[in-house]
Design an enzyme around this catalytic site. Structure first.
Site, PDB file in Angstrom:
ATOM      1  N   ARG A 261       0.848  -1.199   0.000  1.00  0.00           N
ATOM      2  CA  ARG A 261       0.000   0.000   0.000  1.00  0.00           C
ATOM      3  C   ARG A 261       0.877   1.241   0.000  1.00  0.00           C
ATOM      4  O   ARG A 261       1.630   1.486   0.953  1.00  0.00           O
ATOM      5  CB  ARG A 261      -0.912  -0.010   1.234  1.00  0.00           C
ATOM      6  CG  ARG A 261      -2.161   0.850   1.050  1.00  0.00           C
ATOM      7  CD  ARG A 261      -2.961   0.936   2.334  1.00  0.00           C
ATOM      8  NE  ARG A 261      -2.288   1.775   3.306  1.00  0.00           N
ATOM      9  CZ  ARG A 261      -2.370   1.611   4.627  1.00  0.00           C
ATOM     10  NH1 ARG A 261      -3.060   0.614   5.135  1.00  0.00           N
ATOM     11  NH2 ARG A 261      -1.733   2.433   5.437  1.00  0.00           N
ATOM     12  N   HIS A 265      -4.437   4.428   4.178  1.00  0.00           N
ATOM     13  CA  HIS A 265      -5.571   3.507   4.204  1.00  0.00           C
ATOM     14  C   HIS A 265      -6.823   4.203   3.687  1.00  0.00           C
ATOM     15  O   HIS A 265      -7.607   3.627   2.935  1.00  0.00           O
ATOM     16  CB  HIS A 265      -5.792   3.018   5.635  1.00  0.00           C
ATOM     17  CG  HIS A 265      -7.067   2.273   5.834  1.00  0.00           C
ATOM     18  ND1 HIS A 265      -7.239   0.969   5.418  1.00  0.00           N
ATOM     19  CD2 HIS A 265      -8.240   2.643   6.401  1.00  0.00           C
ATOM     20  CE1 HIS A 265      -8.470   0.572   5.721  1.00  0.00           C
ATOM     21  NE2 HIS A 265      -9.084   1.565   6.314  1.00  0.00           N
ATOM     22  N   TYR A 274       3.368   4.970  11.008  1.00  0.00           N
ATOM     23  CA  TYR A 274       3.699   3.543  11.028  1.00  0.00           C
ATOM     24  C   TYR A 274       4.338   3.018   9.743  1.00  0.00           C
ATOM     25  O   TYR A 274       4.872   1.927   9.719  1.00  0.00           O
ATOM     26  CB  TYR A 274       2.435   2.714  11.319  1.00  0.00           C
ATOM     27  CG  TYR A 274       1.317   2.899  10.316  1.00  0.00           C
ATOM     28  CD1 TYR A 274       1.278   2.153   9.136  1.00  0.00           C
ATOM     29  CD2 TYR A 274       0.294   3.807  10.542  1.00  0.00           C
ATOM     30  CE1 TYR A 274       0.260   2.310   8.219  1.00  0.00           C
ATOM     31  CE2 TYR A 274      -0.726   3.979   9.625  1.00  0.00           C
ATOM     32  CZ  TYR A 274      -0.753   3.240   8.475  1.00  0.00           C
ATOM     33  OH  TYR A 274      -1.768   3.406   7.561  1.00  0.00           O
TER      34      TYR A 274
END
Length: 364
Positions: A261, A265, A274
């Site tokens: 990714r 998100h 993160y």
């Protein structure tokens, strides 16, 4: 001069060493049976349309014209490759990450934009496109797809179902229930896992002890295929194999499409807390649309003029979709009260009247 690829050549799928049988096509410059020049260009058109929709939707969100949006940048190869391996009568069950998959079935961009705007015009009749409603709760679309696929089998119909879900969904009970049902009933179902390494901020290593998600297929007695999710041709080939198996009565197939990714998100997410920024930059340089474009150019199928025309066509479709979405009148506030109860409380009438009064006065 464009060179048409032969549709009769069947190359044996190669396995990248040390990557748990990760199938690739583009990096090997091989060809896929049944895909001539026209089919290869249609795949590219679909990927460009999806990419254009995604990029415009992010801008649309930043302008305050839609709410939170689930970005699917660099996921287009998985979506287009899988969808093109299906027939029109086959069903697609998307998650929120595949919100625009209906565009590949002729759904107007305005309809998908309406969905993200929370407008009732964004709810389509699934039977119009054989695309089920978008599922936001994680993995809940998997039992839906398994049930429909089983129903098609019971009716003796040719159609099958494909359901998309993320790596995080494989940790949900609904996934296991749907996969088990499909396997026991030998339902014609493709379980398509988009493994982009992250379930929001939870890395794949923190949610499963399996070496690869495809290993979970063995637990249900179904075959599994692990494929490079950034390689649209490998995705198409793997999905087509599952489709052929399902139509022949071989039951479900689990496909793990591995990617990374490169975007948040969703627009409400801050991945800087993160994510590995160096890994993201590396993946962006090898993103799926650019990989496929370079492949087509190497094969002499895509040139500058045709590429520009395809991208202009997608941009025009999005401009028209945005204009159509914003021209739609606001829904009546009474929809908030309709279909909430089989026998509405007596207070509903006065509550709705009071809400109309407040909105009409400009206080709402």
């Amino acid at each position: 001069m464009h060179r048409r690829l032969p549709s009769t050549l069947r190359a044996v799928a190669q396995v990248a060493p040390g990557e748990h049988e990760l199938r690739r096509v583009i990096d090997e410059d091989r060809e896929v049976e049944g895909l001539g020049e026209q089919e290869l260009l249609e795949l590219y058109r679909s990927m460009v349309l999806l990419r254009t929709y995604d990029e415009r939707s992010v801008i649309y969100h930043r302008q305050g014209r839609i709410g939170t949006y689930a970005i699917f940048w660099n996921h287009e190869a998985m979506q287009a490759g899988a969808a093109h391996a299906l027939e029109d009568d086959d069903w697609i069950f998307p998650s929120y990450r595949e919100s625009a998959i209906g565009l590949l079935r002729g759904m107007p961009p305005a309809t998908v934009l309406h969905w993200w705007r929370g407008h009732p015009a964004g709810w389509w009749n699934p039977a119009d496109y054989n695309v089920a409603s978008i599922c936001v709760p994680i993995a809940t679309q998997v039992p839906h797809a398994a049930g429909l696929a089983w129903g098609k089998k019971l009716k003796g119909e040719r159609a099958l179902a494909l359901t998309f879900f993320g790596d995080g969904a494989t940790s949900e009970g609904a996934f296991h229930e749907g996969a088990n049902l499909a396997a026991v009933m030998q339902a014609p179902l493709i379980l398509f896992c988009n493994n982009n390494q992250w379930a929001i901020s939870t890395p794949i290593t923190a949610q499963t002890h399996a070496e690869a998600l495809v290993d979970k297929a063995a637990g249900y007695g179904m075959p599994g295929i692990r494929v490079d999710g950034g390689d649209v041709l490998a995705v198409y080939e793997a999905t087509r194999e599952g489709v052929e198996r399902a139509r022949a009565g071989g039951g479900p197939t689990f496909i793990e499409a591995v990617t990374y990714r490169t975007a948040p998100h969703a627009t409400a997410d801050d991945p800087s807390a993160y994510i590995d920024s160096e890994r993201v930059e590396q993946e962006i340089r090898n993103e799926c649309l650019g990989r496929y474009e370079r492949y087509l150019r190497r094969q002499g199928i895509l040139g500058d003029d045709l590429d520009e025309a395809i991208k202009n066509e997608a941009a025009a479709a999005m401009r028209a979709g945005i204009a159509a979405a914003e021209a739609e009148p606001a829904p009546d506030i009474g929809l908030l009260f309709e279909h909430a109860y089989a026998s509405p409380p007596a207070s509903f009438a006065t509550d709705l009247a009071e809400l109309r009064r407040i909105l009409g006065s400009g206080l709402g």
